[in-house]
Enzyme design. Structure first.
Site, PDB file in Angstrom:
ATOM      1  CG  ASP A  60      -1.747   1.231   1.358  1.00 13.91           C
ATOM      2  OD1 ASP A  60      -1.545   2.192   0.571  1.00 13.91           O
ATOM      3  OD2 ASP A  60      -2.621   1.266   2.246  1.00 13.91           O
ATOM      4  CE1 TYR A 153      -4.937  10.875 -11.443  1.00 16.72           C
ATOM      5  CE2 TYR A 153      -5.165  12.485 -13.193  1.00 16.72           C
ATOM      6  CZ  TYR A 153      -4.686  11.271 -12.733  1.00 16.72           C
ATOM      7  OH  TYR A 153      -3.952  10.466 -13.571  1.00 16.72           O
TER       8      TYR A 153
HETATM    9  N1  LIG Z   1      -5.342   5.624 -17.753  1.00 15.35           N
HETATM   10  C1  LIG Z   1      -5.201   6.929 -17.965  1.00 15.35           C
HETATM   11  O1  LIG Z   1      -5.921   7.528 -18.798  1.00 15.35           O
HETATM   12  C2  LIG Z   1      -4.128   7.705 -17.241  1.00 15.35           C
HETATM   13  C3  LIG Z   1      -3.781   8.977 -17.745  1.00 15.35           C
HETATM   14  C4  LIG Z   1      -2.766   9.706 -17.121  1.00 15.35           C
HETATM   15  C5  LIG Z   1      -2.118   9.172 -16.022  1.00 15.35           C
HETATM   16  N2  LIG Z   1      -2.471   7.943 -15.553  1.00 15.35           N
HETATM   17  C6  LIG Z   1      -1.731   7.416 -14.408  1.00 15.35           C
HETATM   18  O2  LIG Z   1      -1.160   6.184 -14.763  1.00 15.35           O
HETATM   19  C7  LIG Z   1      -0.972   5.402 -13.575  1.00 15.35           C
HETATM   20  C8  LIG Z   1      -1.477   3.978 -13.825  1.00 15.35           C
HETATM   21  O3  LIG Z   1      -2.870   4.006 -14.033  1.00 15.35           O
HETATM   22  P1  LIG Z   1      -3.640   2.929 -14.943  1.00 15.35           P
HETATM   23  O4  LIG Z   1      -4.142   3.644 -16.116  1.00 15.35           O
HETATM   24  O5  LIG Z   1      -2.819   1.725 -15.124  1.00 15.35           O
HETATM   25  O6  LIG Z   1      -4.891   2.638 -13.983  1.00 15.35           O
HETATM   26  P2  LIG Z   1      -5.323   1.297 -13.204  1.00 15.35           P
HETATM   27  O7  LIG Z   1      -6.506   1.686 -12.401  1.00 15.35           O
HETATM   28  O8  LIG Z   1      -5.437   0.153 -14.159  1.00 15.35           O
HETATM   29  O9  LIG Z   1      -4.070   0.999 -12.255  1.00 15.35           O
HETATM   30  C9  LIG Z   1      -3.815   1.715 -11.078  1.00 15.35           C
HETATM   31  C10 LIG Z   1      -3.154   0.758 -10.097  1.00 15.35           C
HETATM   32  O10 LIG Z   1      -2.846   1.461  -8.885  1.00 15.35           O
HETATM   33  C11 LIG Z   1      -3.120   0.558  -7.815  1.00 15.35           C
HETATM   34  N3  LIG Z   1      -3.305   1.247  -6.539  1.00 15.35           N
HETATM   35  C12 LIG Z   1      -4.319   2.067  -6.161  1.00 15.35           C
HETATM   36  N4  LIG Z   1      -4.148   2.447  -4.881  1.00 15.35           N
HETATM   37  C13 LIG Z   1      -3.003   1.866  -4.441  1.00 15.35           C
HETATM   38  C14 LIG Z   1      -2.308   1.879  -3.204  1.00 15.35           C
HETATM   39  N5  LIG Z   1      -2.752   2.573  -2.140  1.00 15.35           N
HETATM   40  N6  LIG Z   1      -1.166   1.175  -3.120  1.00 15.35           N
HETATM   41  C15 LIG Z   1      -0.706   0.461  -4.167  1.00 15.35           C
HETATM   42  N7  LIG Z   1      -1.323   0.396  -5.356  1.00 15.35           N
HETATM   43  C16 LIG Z   1      -2.455   1.101  -5.486  1.00 15.35           C
HETATM   44  C17 LIG Z   1      -4.383  -0.180  -8.257  1.00 15.35           C
HETATM   45  O11 LIG Z   1      -4.586  -1.370  -7.513  1.00 15.35           O
HETATM   46  C18 LIG Z   1      -4.055  -0.434  -9.715  1.00 15.35           C
HETATM   47  O12 LIG Z   1      -3.320  -1.627  -9.873  1.00 15.35           O
HETATM   48  C19 LIG Z   1      -1.694   6.149 -12.460  1.00 15.35           C
HETATM   49  O13 LIG Z   1      -0.737   6.870 -11.699  1.00 15.35           O
HETATM   50  C20 LIG Z   1      -2.583   7.131 -13.197  1.00 15.35           C
HETATM   51  O14 LIG Z   1      -2.841   8.301 -12.439  1.00 15.35           O
HETATM   52  C21 LIG Z   1      -3.473   7.199 -16.122  1.00 15.35           C
END
Ligand SMILES: NC(=O)c1ccc[n+]([C@@H]2O[C@H](COP(=O)([O-])OP(=O)(O)OC[C@H]3O[C@@H](n4cnc5c(N)ncnc54)[C@H](O)[C@@H]3O)[C@@H](O)[C@H]2O)c1
Length: 259
Positions: A60, A153
């Site tokens: 976490d 965010y």
């Molecule tokens: N998908 C998009 O459009 C997008 C755009 C810009 C930035 N991002 C960033 O990319 C990164 C990855 O996102 P994604 O698209 O793979 O989304 P996702 O929801 O598939 O993955 C996010 C991951 O973070 C984990 N997580 C959440 N809280 C947590 C905690 N307290 N401790 C450990 N793990 C935790 C979740 O379990 C999940 O595996 C994030 O930082 C997100 O902000 C995503």
């Protein structure tokens, strides 16, 4: 021979949409990979699937003790870390600032910002023991502009940029590079599933149609940039920000007929 042979790579949120793509690619390039996160079923399944050179650890990112245990487990299995990817992140339910409650604000900042801070703090000694290392913080195009209804965010991702630059200054002389990637809108559960506390996924109201590259990003689009940044090919890049967004930040691309 892979670009990451004999290197150990820890990815937070490593079983998520982008995280799993990163883990698979690092593993395919020879790395020992640590899938670190709270989604234990998916993390374990991915580690089992990859087999040798893959480890799942419960992490976490908001919990400092959890970070110490994760880095210790990584070192026990694979030796000192070569790469940390602070990828875990969550979105807030869409709401104007005036109706965003304090708990939501604190939760988003705790995971997206404090999580990356604690990660750098926990991993830096291990990277130093390795003799050199790379940290990449996954921020967002939301950390470059503003996005109405997403103040927690947006604020968290802007702050990750400052954290990235400061860490790059502090760790550069120890041969540790620190950079940020700003993904645009990427097809993962992050946009296809509603954020906690919300009913509507972002994919219900977002369209890539106006932009220069009119499609959603794929996790692989980010993975390719990440592997470049964490490899020796990027040996002179630190404190930098890499936008991978299909032209989202450029604004709408007018069509010839409309110009
Ligand atoms: N998908 C998009 O459009 C997008 C755009 C810009 C930035 N991002 C960033 O990319 C990164 C990855 O996102 P994604 O698209 O793979 O989304 P996702 O929801 O598939 O993955 C996010 C991951 O973070 C984990 N997580 C959440 N809280 C947590 C905690 N307290 N401790 C450990 N793990 C935790 C979740 O379990 C999940 O595996 C994030 O930082 C997100 O902000 C995503």
């Amino acid at each position: 021979m892979g670009r990451f042979d004999h290197r150990s790579v820890l990815v937070t949120g490593g079983a998520g949409g982008q995280g799993a793509s990163h883990i698979r690619a690092f593993h395919a390039e020879g790395a020992d990979v640590v899938i670190a996160g709270i989604n234990e079923d998916r993390g374990r399944a991915l580690a089992d699937e990859l087999g040798a050179r893959a480890l799942h650890v419960r992490l976490d990112v908001t919990d400092e003790n959890s970070w110490s245990a994760a880095v210790q487990a990584s070192e026990e299995h694979f030796g000192p870390l070569s790469v940390l990817v602070n990828n875990a992140g969550v979105q807030n339910p869409a709401a104007p600032i005036e109706t965003t409650d304090r708990r939501t604000w604190d939760r988003i900042l705790a995971i997206n910002l404090t999580g990356a801070f604690l990660g750098i703090k926990a991993a830096a000694p291990s990277l130093r023991r390795n003799g050199r290392g790379v940290i990449v913080n996954i921020a967002s195009t939301s950390g470059v502009g503003g996005t109405a209804m997403y103040a927690p965010y947006v604020a968290s991702k802007w702050a990750v940029r400052g954290l990235t630059k400061t860490a790059a200054l502090e760790l550069g002389r120890d041969h540790i590079r620190v950079n940020a990637i700003h993904p645009g809108v990427i097809a993962t559960p992050f946009i296809t599933e509603p954020a906690a506390g919300s009913d509507t996924p972002i994919s219900d109201f977002y369209s890539a149609e106006p932009f220069a590259i009119p499609r959603l990003g794929e996790p692989a689009d980010i993975t390719r940039a990440l592997l470049f940044l964490t490899s020796d090919e990027a040996s002179f890049a630190t404190g930098s920000e890499f936008v991978i967004d299909g032209g989202l930040l450029l604004g709408p691309a007018l069509k010839h007929e409309a110009a």
